[in-house]
Scaffold this motif. Structure first.
Motif, mmCIF file in Angstrom:
data_model
loop_
_atom_site.group_PDB
_atom_site.id
_atom_site.type_symbol
_atom_site.label_atom_id
_atom_site.label_comp_id
_atom_site.label_asym_id
_atom_site.label_seq_id
_atom_site.Cartn_x
_atom_site.Cartn_y
_atom_site.Cartn_z
ATOM 1 N N THR A 16 0.827 -1.205 0.000
ATOM 2 C CA THR A 16 0.000 0.000 0.000
ATOM 3 C C THR A 16 0.860 1.253 0.000
ATOM 4 N N CYS A 17 0.408 2.225 -0.735
ATOM 5 C CA CYS A 17 1.066 3.522 -0.816
ATOM 6 C C CYS A 17 0.065 4.592 -0.402
ATOM 7 N N SER A 18 0.496 5.461 0.500
ATOM 8 C CA SER A 18 -0.368 6.552 0.950
ATOM 9 C C SER A 18 0.042 7.832 0.240
ATOM 10 N N HIS A 19 -0.943 8.538 -0.292
ATOM 11 C CA HIS A 19 -0.670 9.813 -0.988
ATOM 12 C C HIS A 19 -1.821 10.761 -0.721
ATOM 13 N N ASN A 20 -1.845 11.316 0.481
ATOM 14 C CA ASN A 20 -2.986 12.088 0.946
ATOM 15 C C ASN A 20 -3.258 13.348 0.142
ATOM 16 N N ASN A 21 -2.215 13.971 -0.405
ATOM 17 C CA ASN A 21 -2.434 15.237 -1.111
ATOM 18 C C ASN A 21 -2.366 15.074 -2.627
ATOM 19 N N ILE A 22 -2.857 13.940 -3.095
ATOM 20 C CA ILE A 22 -2.877 13.694 -4.537
ATOM 21 C C ILE A 22 -3.763 14.734 -5.221
ATOM 22 N N ALA A 23 -3.318 15.208 -6.380
ATOM 23 C CA ALA A 23 -4.054 16.222 -7.122
ATOM 24 C C ALA A 23 -4.978 15.577 -8.158
ATOM 25 N N THR A 24 -5.924 16.359 -8.626
ATOM 26 C CA THR A 24 -6.937 15.845 -9.544
ATOM 27 C C THR A 24 -6.337 15.230 -10.805
ATOM 28 N N ASN A 25 -5.275 15.828 -11.317
ATOM 29 C CA ASN A 25 -4.695 15.330 -12.560
ATOM 30 C C ASN A 25 -3.501 14.393 -12.347
ATOM 31 N N TYR A 27 -1.647 10.827 -11.703
ATOM 32 C CA TYR A 27 -1.780 9.393 -11.905
ATOM 33 C C TYR A 27 -0.862 8.671 -10.916
ATOM 34 N N ILE A 28 -1.172 7.407 -10.695
ATOM 35 C CA ILE A 28 -0.382 6.601 -9.763
ATOM 36 C C ILE A 28 0.341 5.531 -10.567
ATOM 37 N N THR A 29 1.646 5.492 -10.403
ATOM 38 C CA THR A 29 2.475 4.561 -11.176
ATOM 39 C C THR A 29 3.354 3.768 -10.212
ATOM 40 N N TRP A 30 3.500 2.498 -10.501
ATOM 41 C CA TRP A 30 4.379 1.642 -9.694
ATOM 42 C C TRP A 30 5.534 1.138 -10.557
ATOM 43 N N LYS A 44 -8.022 5.647 -11.234
ATOM 44 C CA LYS A 44 -9.009 5.309 -10.203
ATOM 45 C C LYS A 44 -9.495 3.881 -10.407
ATOM 46 N N THR A 45 -10.187 3.363 -9.459
ATOM 47 C CA THR A 45 -10.741 2.006 -9.389
ATOM 48 C C THR A 45 -9.647 0.959 -9.519
ATOM 49 N N LYS A 46 -9.782 0.057 -10.467
ATOM 50 C CA LYS A 46 -8.854 -1.072 -10.542
ATOM 51 C C LYS A 46 -8.275 -1.201 -11.939
ATOM 52 N N VAL A 47 -6.996 -1.494 -11.968
ATOM 53 C CA VAL A 47 -6.292 -1.754 -13.224
ATOM 54 C C VAL A 47 -5.576 -3.085 -13.076
ATOM 55 N N THR A 48 -5.620 -3.906 -14.099
ATOM 56 C CA THR A 48 -4.936 -5.203 -14.049
ATOM 57 C C THR A 48 -4.173 -5.420 -15.334
ATOM 58 N N ASN A 49 -2.958 -5.933 -15.207
ATOM 59 C CA ASN A 49 -2.221 -6.382 -16.384
ATOM 60 C C ASN A 49 -1.661 -7.768 -16.102
ATOM 61 N N ALA A 90 -12.015 5.338 -4.024
ATOM 62 C CA ALA A 90 -12.677 6.516 -4.607
ATOM 63 C C ALA A 90 -11.997 7.826 -4.211
ATOM 64 N N ASP A 91 -11.497 7.927 -2.985
ATOM 65 C CA ASP A 91 -10.878 9.184 -2.575
ATOM 66 C C ASP A 91 -9.440 9.336 -3.093
ATOM 67 N N ARG A 92 -8.890 8.271 -3.648
ATOM 68 C CA ARG A 92 -7.552 8.259 -4.278
ATOM 69 C C ARG A 92 -6.427 8.656 -3.331
ATOM 70 N N LYS A 93 -6.644 8.634 -2.047
ATOM 71 C CA LYS A 93 -5.593 9.010 -1.102
ATOM 72 C C LYS A 93 -4.625 7.875 -0.814
ATOM 73 N N SER A 94 -4.897 6.716 -1.361
ATOM 74 C CA SER A 94 -3.973 5.593 -1.221
ATOM 75 C C SER A 94 -4.138 4.705 -2.455
ATOM 76 N N SER A 95 -3.222 3.783 -2.597
ATOM 77 C CA SER A 95 -3.341 2.797 -3.669
ATOM 78 C C SER A 95 -2.650 1.525 -3.201
ATOM 79 N N THR A 96 -3.059 0.390 -3.757
ATOM 80 C CA THR A 96 -2.485 -0.888 -3.363
ATOM 81 C C THR A 96 -2.048 -1.659 -4.597
ATOM 82 N N LEU A 97 -0.779 -2.006 -4.614
ATOM 83 C CA LEU A 97 -0.238 -2.865 -5.651
ATOM 84 C C LEU A 97 -0.401 -4.301 -5.187
#
Lengths: 114, 114
Positions: free
Chosen positions: B21-30, B32-35, B52-57, B66-73
């Motif tokens: 998990t990655c926390s990014h509380n002050n993420i801006a509207t534009n 993107y989240i990259t790992w 947003k939501t889920k991406v799979t490769n 939904a709030d985009r303040k975190s993400s989980t790889l």
């Protein structure tokens, strides 16, 4: 496949020397970047370039300069190397229009300044 | 740019699912989240990106609430070869934007054991 090459894997220099780190990419990318990577600090951006002869400062440009005379080549210059510039240096490139994502990295140059 | 916070290290066993998990509380509207994934003596390599939501490769899944303040790889059924450092990067897309403060953070060191 995109290939980003760096001129040296390992480099040892003395304090005060002028150091050139070269990076070449073969995919006609507009954007090129120089980072340094240190334990506990992650990757930090030194300089980037979005076109030939264009350069912008990153987060930690002090003590460094860059040169981009050709699209495929981006050089990092340490005008007078100091021991606190001992680090791993990573070059990257990316397509234009993708902003700060999907960067392709070289293998890195581990620089030691004595 | 958004500052990210990740666990310093994680341990797992072969065949298990790993979630970083990655926390990014002050993420801006534009933003993107990259790992990225980095093996020893190599530059980082792009794994996955999402907004947003889920991406799979074929390699991983990325979950973004939904709030985009975190993400989980999510790495399904890890193997020994997944032992690496994983970096979360939050930055905007678009021509020549958001480069100045590109910071990959310290990353998460994943160790997969037999």
């Amino acid at each position: 496949d995109v290939k980003v090459t760096q001129s040296s894997r390992y480099l040892v220099k003395r304090t005060g020397e002028k150091v050139f780190l070269e990076c070449v990419q073969d995919m006609d990318h507009e954007n090129m970047f120089w980072y340094r990577q240190d334990p506990g600090l992650g990757l930090r951006l030194i300089y980037f370039s979005y076109d030939v002869k264009m350069k912008e400062k990153g987060d930690i440009p002090e003590g460094y300069s860059v040169s981009r005379e050709k699209k495929e080549r981006f050089s990092l210059i340490l005008e007078s190397a100091s021991t606190n510039q001992t680090s791993m240096y990573l070059c990257a490139s990316s397509f234009p229009g993708q902003g700060a994502d999907e960067q392709f990295f070289g293998p890195g140059t581990r620089l030691t300044v004595l | 740019l958004a500052k990210t916070t990740q666990p310093i290290s994680m341990d797992s066993y072969e065949g298990q699912e790993v979630n970083i998990t990655c926390s990014h509380n002050n993420i801006a509207t534009n933003d993107y989240i990259t790992w990225y994934q980095q093996f020893p003596s190599q530059g980082p390599r792009f794994i996955i990106q999402g907004y947003k939501t889920k991406v799979t490769n074929e390699v991983a899944s990325l979950f973004i609430p939904a709030d985009r303040k975190s993400s989980t790889l999510s790495l399904p059924r890890v193997s020994l070869s997944d032992t690496a450092v994983y970096y979360c990067l939050v930055a905007p897309r678009g021509m020549n934007t958001g480069f100045q403060k590109l910071v990959f953070g310290t990353g998460t060191r994943l160790l997969v054991s037999p």
